[in-house]
Structures are given as C-alpha cells and as structure tokens.
Design a protein around this motif. Structure first.
Motif, short mmCIF file in Angstrom:
data_model
loop_
_atom_site.label_atom_id
_atom_site.label_comp_id
_atom_site.label_asym_id
_atom_site.label_seq_id
_atom_site.Cartn_x
_atom_site.Cartn_y
_atom_site.Cartn_z
N LYS A 17 0.80 -1.17 0.10
CA LYS A 17 0.14 -0.12 -0.08
C LYS A 17 0.96 1.11 -0.14
O LYS A 17 0.41 2.34 -0.74
N LYS A 18 1.89 1.20 0.86
CA LYS A 18 2.83 2.44 1.14
C LYS A 18 3.55 2.58 -0.47
O LYS A 18 3.47 3.77 -0.90
N ARG A 19 3.87 1.44 -1.28
CA ARG A 19 4.67 1.53 -2.31
C ARG A 19 3.78 2.07 -3.32
O ARG A 19 3.97 2.92 -4.39
N TRP A 20 2.47 1.64 -3.50
CA TRP A 20 1.36 2.09 -4.36
C TRP A 20 1.04 3.59 -4.18
O TRP A 20 0.98 4.25 -5.24
N ARG A 21 0.82 3.92 -3.11
CA ARG A 21 0.59 5.39 -2.99
C ARG A 21 1.82 6.19 -3.24
O ARG A 21 1.56 7.37 -3.81
N ALA A 22 3.00 5.76 -3.01
CA ALA A 22 4.36 6.48 -3.51
C ALA A 22 4.33 6.59 -4.97
O ALA A 22 4.84 7.40 -5.61
N TYR A 23 3.84 5.20 -5.71
CA TYR A 23 3.81 5.34 -7.25
C TYR A 23 2.84 6.22 -7.64
O TYR A 23 3.25 7.11 -8.57
N LYS A 24 1.69 6.39 -7.15
CA LYS A 24 0.60 7.37 -7.73
C LYS A 24 1.01 8.62 -7.47
O LYS A 24 0.63 9.41 -8.17
N ALA A 25 1.55 9.19 -6.43
CA ALA A 25 2.19 10.30 -6.05
C ALA A 25 3.24 10.76 -7.24
O ALA A 25 3.25 11.67 -7.72
N ARG A 26 4.02 9.87 -7.40
CA ARG A 26 5.15 10.07 -8.46
C ARG A 26 4.22 10.34 -9.99
O ARG A 26 4.50 11.38 -10.49
N VAL A 27 3.22 9.44 -10.07
CA VAL A 27 2.79 9.82 -11.44
C VAL A 27 1.83 11.00 -11.53
O VAL A 27 1.82 11.52 -12.64
N LYS A 28 1.17 11.36 -10.45
CA LYS A 28 0.51 12.71 -10.41
C LYS A 28 1.58 13.78 -10.80
O LYS A 28 1.02 14.84 -11.20
N GLU A 29 2.78 13.82 -10.41
CA GLU A 29 3.56 14.70 -10.90
C GLU A 29 4.11 14.82 -12.16
O GLU A 29 4.72 15.97 -12.74
N LEU A 30 3.74 13.90 -13.20
CA LEU A 30 4.32 13.85 -14.45
C LEU A 30 3.42 14.82 -15.21
O LEU A 30 2.36 15.19 -14.95
N PRO A 31 3.94 15.38 -16.33
CA PRO A 31 3.23 16.10 -17.33
C PRO A 31 2.06 15.57 -17.77
O PRO A 31 1.94 14.28 -17.60
N GLU A 32 0.89 16.32 -17.92
CA GLU A 32 -0.17 15.56 -18.31
C GLU A 32 -0.20 14.56 -19.56
O GLU A 32 -0.81 13.32 -19.04
N ASN A 33 0.53 14.80 -20.47
CA ASN A 33 0.58 13.63 -21.50
C ASN A 33 1.14 12.45 -21.18
O ASN A 33 0.62 11.39 -21.36
N TYR A 34 2.23 12.58 -20.33
CA TYR A 34 2.86 11.36 -19.76
C TYR A 34 1.89 10.64 -18.61
O TYR A 34 1.97 9.40 -18.59
N ARG A 35 1.36 11.47 -18.04
CA ARG A 35 0.54 11.02 -16.91
C ARG A 35 -0.62 10.17 -17.62
O ARG A 35 -0.87 9.16 -17.15
N MET A 36 -1.23 10.68 -18.57
CA MET A 36 -2.28 9.93 -19.33
C MET A 36 -1.80 8.69 -19.81
O MET A 36 -2.65 7.56 -19.73
N ALA A 37 -0.66 8.67 -20.56
CA ALA A 37 -0.07 7.28 -20.98
C ALA A 37 0.02 6.69 -19.82
O ALA A 37 -0.30 5.36 -19.89
#
Length: 130
Positions: A17-37
């Motif tokens: 769960k901690k790893r998943w939350r950390a991953y999701k936080a990283r994805v949220k910080e990506l530029p929009e098009n990379y995040r969408m991909a």
C-alpha cells in the motif's frame, strides 16, 4: 497466530500500500500527456496481468521511472511505447509475470488512449517538456 506471523502479515499488507501510494504520487507529478499514458498503461496492466503484490509494485515503480526519465529527456510517448502500445505493455509485463491474455478490444482501447495522450487525432501535438 504468533506475533511474528502477525508482523509478517501486516508488513505484506501495508508494504504494498505504501509503495502504491508513492507510485501514484510520482505519476501525479508527471506532465499531463505522460500521466495520461501511464494511467492508460496502468489500467491495461490491472486488467490483464496476474496479481502479485511484490512484483506488481516493482513493475509500477519501474513504469514510473521510465516515464519520469522520458519526461525529463523530452522523449515523445511513441518513442517509449512504439507503434503498438499493447505489444509494449505485454512485453513490459513479461518482465514481472507470466502475463495474461489480452483481448483485441482491450488492445484497441490502450492504443487509442496512448494516441490521445500523444496528441494524435486530437488536433494537438505531443507536447513534451524539454
């Protein structure tokens, strides 16, 4: 259940769960098009890759690594996933599991989602950060 067994069980549940939350936080910080991909790839993986908390956590962390580096380098999305995003995802997932059967409809949806993230067919260009 002994204290050692309880501790092992708790770490198995909380760790991913901690790893998943950390991953999701990283994805949220990506530029929009990379995040969408990444979100399109994530959705595809969630449906068609067998669940294994440890290998899945590593897989998603590596996915975030890949797209973070690409965003920094300004690498276009299609240079990452190639012409067939479903094939890319299947090959990517094979590094972490036996993979799964992917119906044609799911492959088509992933391809369309990546096209949208890359800006094709939307009237906007792939806007990478350079």
């Amino acid at each position: 259940m002994s204290d050692a067994e309880k501790s092992g069980f708790i770490s198995k549940v909380i760790g991913p769960k901690k790893r998943w939350r950390a991953y999701k936080a990283r994805v949220k910080e990506l530029p929009e098009n990379y995040r969408m991909a990444v979100e399109a790839i994530e959705r595809h993986l969630m449906h068609f890759v067998p669940i294994d908390a440890d290998s899945n956590a590593s897989m998603f962390e590596d996915l975030a690594d890949l797209f973070e580096r690409a965003a920094v380098d300004g690498t276009p999305i299609h240079e990452i996933v190639g012409e067939d995003p479903a094939e890319f995802v299947e090959m990517f997932a094979q590094n972490y599991s036996e993979g799964g059967y992917v119906p044609a409809r799911a492959r088509k949806r992933l391809t369309e989602d990546i096209e949208r993230a890359a800006g094709e067919g939307t009237g906007r260009e792939d806007k990478t950060v350079r």
